[in-house]
Design a protein around this motif. Sequence first.
Motif: not given
Length: 133
Positions: A86, A88-89, A91, A93-95
């Motif tokens: 994965q 992550l950004n 925050n 969050g998964i991007v």
Amino acid sequence: MTVQQRLDERYGRSPNEDRRTRRILIIGGIIFTLVFGSWVVWGGLSGTNATLEVRELGFAEVTETSITVAWEVSVDPGTDVSCAVQALNENFGIVGWRVLDLGASDQRTRTFTETLRTSEQAVTGLPYGCWLP
């Protein structure tokens, strides 16, 4: 008649009830011990004891729309493995996300790199987890 005897008579308690309660608790404890012991033995001797370890090595080549993730998988030779990677950004969050099927190999420890496309700029990339299919 003592106070304790009057109370026992008033509330219907008898010495036989104490023995019966004690007997029920002992039998319940024995049954619990047998079931728990069987579960431990069954779980420990079930046969498949393949060890699987995953270690993140880092990430590189971060762009607006992609990131390259590096990780290491250690598993018994000849074992197939699937891994999710994965991105992550800021925050958390998964991007970006990808599930990869890694074929069997004669090596115990292997290193992989994968470039993930992202929906926005990622600040980190890592393996989410690996499992035996």
